[in-house]
Design an enzyme around this catalytic site. Structure first.
Site, PDB file in Angstrom:
ATOM      1  N   GLY A 152       0.815  -1.213   0.000  1.00 52.64           N
ATOM      2  CA  GLY A 152       0.000   0.000   0.000  1.00 52.64           C
ATOM      3  C   GLY A 152       0.853   1.268   0.000  1.00 52.64           C
ATOM      4  O   GLY A 152       0.541   2.256  -0.663  1.00 52.64           O
ATOM      5  N   ASN A 183      -7.621   4.531   8.826  1.00 49.91           N
ATOM      6  CA  ASN A 183      -7.103   3.333   9.469  1.00 49.91           C
ATOM      7  C   ASN A 183      -7.195   3.375  10.990  1.00 49.91           C
ATOM      8  O   ASN A 183      -7.203   2.347  11.635  1.00 49.91           O
ATOM      9  CB  ASN A 183      -5.644   3.102   9.052  1.00 49.91           C
ATOM     10  CG  ASN A 183      -4.796   4.352   9.132  1.00 49.91           C
ATOM     11  OD1 ASN A 183      -5.088   5.350   8.466  1.00 49.91           O
ATOM     12  ND2 ASN A 183      -3.770   4.325   9.939  1.00 49.91           N
ATOM     13  N   GLN A 219      -7.701   0.420   3.749  1.00 48.69           N
ATOM     14  CA  GLN A 219      -8.576  -0.112   4.803  1.00 48.69           C
ATOM     15  C   GLN A 219      -9.987  -0.378   4.296  1.00 48.69           C
ATOM     16  O   GLN A 219     -10.726  -1.178   4.884  1.00 48.69           O
ATOM     17  CB  GLN A 219      -8.650   0.877   5.976  1.00 48.69           C
ATOM     18  CG  GLN A 219      -7.334   1.065   6.715  1.00 48.69           C
ATOM     19  CD  GLN A 219      -6.935  -0.139   7.545  1.00 48.69           C
ATOM     20  OE1 GLN A 219      -7.749  -0.988   7.893  1.00 48.69           O
ATOM     21  NE2 GLN A 219      -5.653  -0.222   7.863  1.00 48.69           N
ATOM     22  N   SER A 232      -3.932  -2.891  -0.489  1.00 51.15           N
ATOM     23  CA  SER A 232      -2.829  -3.687   0.039  1.00 51.15           C
ATOM     24  C   SER A 232      -3.332  -5.079   0.403  1.00 51.15           C
ATOM     25  O   SER A 232      -4.410  -5.225   0.987  1.00 51.15           O
ATOM     26  CB  SER A 232      -2.261  -2.989   1.279  1.00 51.15           C
ATOM     27  OG  SER A 232      -1.228  -3.761   1.844  1.00 51.15           O
ATOM     28  N   ALA A 233      -2.528  -6.111   0.077  1.00 47.87           N
ATOM     29  CA  ALA A 233      -2.978  -7.492   0.274  1.00 47.87           C
ATOM     30  C   ALA A 233      -3.102  -7.885   1.745  1.00 47.87           C
ATOM     31  O   ALA A 233      -4.021  -8.610   2.117  1.00 47.87           O
ATOM     32  CB  ALA A 233      -2.006  -8.452  -0.426  1.00 47.87           C
ATOM     33  N   CYS A 290       2.361   8.068  24.416  1.00 45.30           N
ATOM     34  CA  CYS A 290       3.369   7.182  24.985  1.00 45.30           C
ATOM     35  C   CYS A 290       3.641   5.965  24.102  1.00 45.30           C
ATOM     36  O   CYS A 290       4.646   5.294  24.283  1.00 45.30           O
ATOM     37  CB  CYS A 290       2.941   6.702  26.368  1.00 45.30           C
ATOM     38  SG  CYS A 290       2.624   8.031  27.520  1.00 45.30           S
TER      39      CYS A 290
HETATM   40  C1  LIG Z   1      -4.744   3.600   5.142  1.00 47.71           C
HETATM   41  C2  LIG Z   1      -3.448   2.903   4.899  1.00 47.71           C
HETATM   42  N1  LIG Z   1      -2.668   3.277   3.875  1.00 47.71           N
HETATM   43  C3  LIG Z   1      -1.491   2.664   3.616  1.00 47.71           C
HETATM   44  C4  LIG Z   1      -1.027   1.630   4.391  1.00 47.71           C
HETATM   45  C5  LIG Z   1       0.294   1.011   4.064  1.00 47.71           C
HETATM   46  O1  LIG Z   1       0.143  -0.227   3.435  1.00 47.71           O
HETATM   47  P1  LIG Z   1       1.344  -1.274   3.448  1.00 47.71           P
HETATM   48  O2  LIG Z   1       1.482  -1.731   4.842  1.00 47.71           O
HETATM   49  O3  LIG Z   1       0.901  -2.371   2.520  1.00 47.71           O
HETATM   50  O4  LIG Z   1       2.561  -0.582   2.919  1.00 47.71           O
HETATM   51  C6  LIG Z   1      -1.811   1.204   5.474  1.00 47.71           C
HETATM   52  C7  LIG Z   1      -1.347   0.099   6.362  1.00 47.71           C
HETATM   53  O5  LIG Z   1      -0.809   0.299   7.439  1.00 47.71           O
HETATM   54  C8  LIG Z   1      -3.037   1.857   5.735  1.00 47.71           C
HETATM   55  O6  LIG Z   1      -3.801   1.494   6.768  1.00 47.71           O
HETATM   56  S1  FES Z   2       6.022   7.710  27.452  1.00 47.98           S
HETATM   57 FE1  FES Z   2       4.499   8.864  28.399  1.00 47.98          FE
HETATM   58  S2  FES Z   2       4.911   8.474  30.523  1.00 47.98           S
HETATM   59 FE2  FES Z   2       6.288   7.220  29.530  1.00 47.98          FE
END
Ligand SMILES: Cc1ncc(COP(=O)(O)O)c(C=O)c1O
Ligand code: FES
Lengths: 389, 148
Positions: A71, A151, A179, A199-200, A325
């Site tokens: 993707g 996503n 997605q 994306s597959a 985090c």
């Molecule tokens: C919305 C979207 N675009 C692009 C990608 C990237 O695809 P790929 O992991 O096949 O490179 C992802 C996947 O993480 C996605 O969720």
């Molecule tokens: S990364 Fe946010 S408290 Fe540790």
């Protein structure tokens, strides 16, 4: 221990039938599709068949399907390929603030090369206003790229309407449907898009293979130069096992579309119900109805996402979070921030994405487990303690 | 990504809670990622007789909070003031580079609580000014990693 995988937006397991086909093209028909001998012809037949299957899934012609290394590459090809191809016509690209980094970082890189970009805002649900697209288009706009569905929060964008505006204005339109494919009915003609990425590995296929749909007549400068593969649009010996795997995954996604979507929606809704029953003060992130059927994104107030993920993982449950985090940059998710969600609410965000193997029992287990975890973490949280006092 | 020791403290944190009517309170927010920690202490004969924490933060933040309370319980105020962020991280067998900043929170909250105690006890206020912790030992942000 029970294991529950609720991270299907990150990746999906490869369907056994997909593995079977891939195996065949590694052990039996392993030739180079460009060779003219029988070994090559067998491999070529596999690639052609896969191309037809992907085309059928999205209502395209097989010649409009370009296989890529995923993707991310499809997004790069659409955006950089258009920018270079049309750079004498204009220098302005429009996208949204909630795109995947495969789009956002590509557009940001083009800005460093001298292109100009507009990042459209979204509303509180993560949705782009087609009117904003219309107003942002100028005579120097060469591309609009808006994702079909997000996503992180699963919000479905009004892609058909945006595509209609672009067509009227004579501007090329790309959508990242990575997605959306397999979850929304995607027909390139009904949508009216010029370029579409998929994306597959999000549809029970292998990792490292994807497709850019390129409407007939749309010219792109290739990213990769070399042999005449993919009608000179993407050089390099075809990754045959991955491609046939994607073909099979696309066929299954088309044939099982209704039952999968109905299942996703049912278990996703059950999951949300179980969590709401057990955990007070949770809120839904994203649109209440215009969202991917497999996506649940919620914020648990007064606790932090990473500590929830670690605890869930100890109970065998896999999810993800947009908390600062958990990100390499220590910034909360750009998607949640663009939706105007306060920093501290983004902090407690959890994304749970269901799949074909998610069961009703899983939803009960996750609801109860999350409840126990949140009780424990809240007892430890100065914010919760200040609040209940 | 976390050491076993971090996971152990994260799973079974020591000294969670809040001391009622404490002798000193330290509340600090993390400017890096927006987390929050509150430490309360009970002081007797210049020693930390009891200490409790509340933390809103990641696994590393919770583990360092727990560790810092364990390190200083029963120690004199002077000894506790000398506990550094680095010492807390080391006691946990290290933290991933991107999580080092979380250890600042724990030691800072502790030092704030001690200073609060000292300032409440006027006669000893002057002494508080000499307790400046270990200067120059704060962890700088080490950012990195990618997005998923
Ligand atoms: C919305 C979207 N675009 C692009 C990608 C990237 O695809 P790929 O992991 O096949 O490179 C992802 C996947 O993480 C996605 O969720
Ligand atoms: S990364 Fe946010 S408290 Fe540790």
């Amino acid at each position: 221990m029970r294991r529950v995988y609720l991270d299907h937006a990150a990746t999906t397991p490869v369907h056994p039938e997909v593995v079977e086909v891939m195996r065949h093209y590694m052990l039996q028909d392993w030739g180079n599709p460009s060779s003219i001998h029988s070994f090559g012809r067998e491999a070529r037949a596999g690639v052609d068949e896969a191309r037809a299957k992907v085309a059928a899934l999205i209502g395209a012609d097989p010649e409009e399907i370009v296989f890529t290394g995923g993707g991310t590459e499809a997004d790069n090809m659409a955006i950089k390929g258009t920018a270079w191809e049309l750079r004498n016509k204009g220098d302005h690209i429009i996208t949204s603030a909630v795109e995947h980094h495969a789009v956002l970082h590509t557009v940001e890189w083009l800005e460093k090369q001298g292109f100009r970009a507009t990042y459209l805002p979204v509303d509180e649900y993560g949705m782009v206003d087609p009117g904003d697209v219309e107003r942002a288009i100028t005579s120097s706009t060469i591309l609009v790229s808006i994702m079909a569905a997000n996503n992180e929060v699963g919000t479905v964008q009004p892609v058909a309407e945006i595509a209609r505006i672009c067509r009227e204005k004579g501007v090329r339109f790309h959508t990242d449907a990575v997605q959306a494919v397999g979850q929304l009915p995607i027909d390139v003609h009904a949508l009216g898009v010029d370029l579409l990425s998929l994306s597959a590995h999000k549809i029970y296929g292998p990792k490292g293979v994807g497709v850019l749909y390129v409407r007939r007549g749309v010219r792109l400068t290739p990213l990769l130069h070399g042999g005449a593969h993919e009608r000179k649009r993407r050089a390099g010996t075809e990754g045959v096992p991955g491609i046939v795997g994607l073909g099979k995954a696309a066929e299954l996604a088309r044939l099982q579309f209704d039952q999968r979507v109905e299942h996703y929606r049912r278990v996703r809704d059950l999951l949300w119900e179980r969590i709401r029953e057990r955990v007070p003060e949770v809120r839904l992130n994203g649109h209440p109805t215009e969202r991917l059927p497999n996506n649940l994104n919620l914020s648990v107030l007064y606790v932090e996402g990473e500590s929830m993920l670690l605890n869930l993982d100890m109970k065998g449950i896999a999810a993800s979070s947009g908390s600062a985090c958990t990100s390499g940059s220590l910034e909360p998710s750009h998607v949640l921030l663009a939706m105007g969600i306060p920093h501290e609410v983004a902090h407690g965000s959890l994304r749970m994405t269901v799949g074909v193997s998610t069961t009703e029992e899983d939803t009960a287990y996750v609801g109860e487990s999350l409840g126990e975890i949140v009780d424990r973490l809240r007892a430890m949280s100065p914010l919760w303690n200040a609040r209940v006092r | 990504m976390y050491s076993q020791k971090v996971m152990e403290h994260f799973t079974n944190p020591r000294n969670v809670g809040e001391i009622p009517d404490p002798d000193g309170v330290g509340t600090v927010g993390n400017p890096v990622c927006g987390d929050l920690m509150k430490i309360t202490i009970r002081v007797k004969d210049n020693r930390i007789e009891d200490i409790k924490f509340l933390t809103f933060g990641c696994g590393a933040a919770i583990a360092t909070s727990s560790m810092v309370t364990e390190l200083v319980k029963g120690k004199t105020l002077e000894e506790a003031m000398q506990v550094t962020n680095r010492a807390v991280a080391e006691a946990l067998d290290g933290l991933p580079p991107i999580k080092m900043h979380c250890s600042n929170l724990a030691a800072d909250a502790l030092h704030e609580a001690i200073k609060d105690y000292l300032s409440r006890n006027d006669g000893r206020k002057a002494a508080g000014e000499t307790y400046e912790g270990a200067p120059g030992d704060r962890e700088v942000d080490e950012r990195g990693g990618g997005s998923r």
